[in-house]
Design a protein around this motif. Structure first.
Motif, PDB file in Angstrom:
ATOM      1  N   ILE A  16       6.001  52.909   0.321  1.00 17.79           N
ATOM      2  CA  ILE A  16       5.239  52.499  -0.834  1.00 17.79           C
ATOM      3  C   ILE A  16       4.849  53.581  -1.840  1.00 17.79           C
ATOM      4  O   ILE A  16       4.564  53.235  -3.015  1.00 17.79           O
ATOM      5  N   ASP A  17       5.764  54.810  -1.663  1.00 19.21           N
ATOM      6  CA  ASP A  17       5.396  55.735  -2.831  1.00 19.21           C
ATOM      7  C   ASP A  17       6.519  55.690  -3.626  1.00 19.21           C
ATOM      8  O   ASP A  17       7.551  55.890  -3.333  1.00 19.21           O
ATOM      9  N   PRO A  18       6.105  55.484  -5.100  1.00 16.39           N
ATOM     10  CA  PRO A  18       7.174  55.355  -6.060  1.00 16.39           C
ATOM     11  C   PRO A  18       7.797  56.565  -6.398  1.00 16.39           C
ATOM     12  O   PRO A  18       9.045  56.448  -6.997  1.00 16.39           O
ATOM     13  N   ARG A  19       7.454  57.747  -5.733  1.00 17.22           N
ATOM     14  CA  ARG A  19       8.278  58.981  -6.048  1.00 17.22           C
ATOM     15  C   ARG A  19       9.239  59.067  -4.878  1.00 17.22           C
ATOM     16  O   ARG A  19      10.342  60.035  -5.254  1.00 17.22           O
ATOM     17  N   SER A  20       9.435  58.233  -3.981  1.00 17.13           N
ATOM     18  CA  SER A  20      10.304  58.230  -2.843  1.00 17.13           C
ATOM     19  C   SER A  20      11.563  57.510  -3.306  1.00 17.13           C
ATOM     20  O   SER A  20      11.593  56.701  -3.849  1.00 17.13           O
ATOM     21  N   PRO A  21      12.616  58.183  -2.643  1.00  9.89           N
ATOM     22  CA  PRO A  21      14.189  57.557  -2.894  1.00  9.89           C
ATOM     23  C   PRO A  21      14.192  56.237  -2.185  1.00  9.89           C
ATOM     24  O   PRO A  21      15.083  55.329  -2.270  1.00  9.89           O
ATOM     25  N   PHE A  22      13.336  55.864  -1.096  1.00 10.34           N
ATOM     26  CA  PHE A  22      13.301  54.756  -0.501  1.00 10.34           C
ATOM     27  C   PHE A  22      12.420  53.661  -0.770  1.00 10.34           C
ATOM     28  O   PHE A  22      11.959  52.598  -0.398  1.00 10.34           O
ATOM     29  N   HIS A  23      11.746  53.778  -2.107  1.00 12.77           N
ATOM     30  CA  HIS A  23      10.900  53.048  -2.834  1.00 12.77           C
ATOM     31  C   HIS A  23      11.797  51.691  -3.345  1.00 12.77           C
ATOM     32  O   HIS A  23      12.435  52.055  -4.424  1.00 12.77           O
ATOM     33  N   ARG A  41       0.463  45.782  11.693  1.00 11.63           N
ATOM     34  CA  ARG A  41      -0.295  47.167  10.922  1.00 11.63           C
ATOM     35  C   ARG A  41      -0.447  46.811   9.472  1.00 11.63           C
ATOM     36  O   ARG A  41       0.506  46.180   8.995  1.00 11.63           O
ATOM     37  N   LEU A  42      -1.507  47.100   9.063  1.00 14.96           N
ATOM     38  CA  LEU A  42      -2.088  46.804   7.648  1.00 14.96           C
ATOM     39  C   LEU A  42      -2.075  48.099   6.698  1.00 14.96           C
ATOM     40  O   LEU A  42      -2.088  48.145   5.582  1.00 14.96           O
ATOM     41  N   ASP A  43      -1.571  49.236   7.502  1.00 15.99           N
ATOM     42  CA  ASP A  43      -2.017  50.582   6.908  1.00 15.99           C
ATOM     43  C   ASP A  43      -0.643  51.396   6.880  1.00 15.99           C
ATOM     44  O   ASP A  43      -0.704  52.402   6.637  1.00 15.99           O
ATOM     45  N   VAL A  44       0.363  50.702   6.997  1.00 18.51           N
ATOM     46  CA  VAL A  44       1.703  51.269   6.886  1.00 18.51           C
ATOM     47  C   VAL A  44       2.283  51.907   5.545  1.00 18.51           C
ATOM     48  O   VAL A  44       2.153  51.110   4.609  1.00 18.51           O
ATOM     49  N   ALA A  45       2.419  53.288   5.472  1.00 18.07           N
ATOM     50  CA  ALA A  45       3.046  53.813   4.121  1.00 18.07           C
ATOM     51  C   ALA A  45       4.405  53.737   4.183  1.00 18.07           C
ATOM     52  O   ALA A  45       4.975  53.834   2.843  1.00 18.07           O
ATOM     53  N   GLU A  46       4.964  53.902   5.251  1.00 19.75           N
ATOM     54  CA  GLU A  46       6.673  54.217   5.190  1.00 19.75           C
ATOM     55  C   GLU A  46       7.107  53.765   6.440  1.00 19.75           C
ATOM     56  O   GLU A  46       6.327  53.724   7.510  1.00 19.75           O
TER      57      GLU A  46
END
Length: 82
Positions: A16-23, A41-46
């Motif tokens: 979910i991080d826009p700075r990540s190459p996996f976004h 899960r509702l709180d997953v960031a990656e």
């Protein structure tokens, strides 16, 4: 749900991080869900399906740049559109 709308394919590794190459911004235009060990899960960031892990925030803890600290949970990962 309207069958005319086409969803982009869900990637194997997504963040979910826009700075990540996996976004992938196109995926986040739609509502997606993540299951870890058959529990949603509702709180997953990656997540990474092939390696079998998700990263979730560790409480209210922040790193020195103000981003939440993430912990890695392992298991069977599934992603889907809601």
């Amino acid at each position: 749900m309207n069958q005319a709308t086409q969803f982009p394919p869900l990637p194997d590794h997504l963040s979910i991080d826009p700075r990540s190459p996996f976004h992938v911004a196109a995926v986040f235009e739609h509502d997606i869900g993540i299951r870890l060990n058959d529990k949603e899960r509702l709180d997953v960031a990656e997540y990474c399906i092939s390696e079998g892990w998700v990263k979730v925030p560790a409480g209210k803890a922040l790193d020195r740049k103000g981003h939440p600290l993430l912990i890695k949970l392992k298991g069977k990962v599934e992603s889907f559109y809601r």
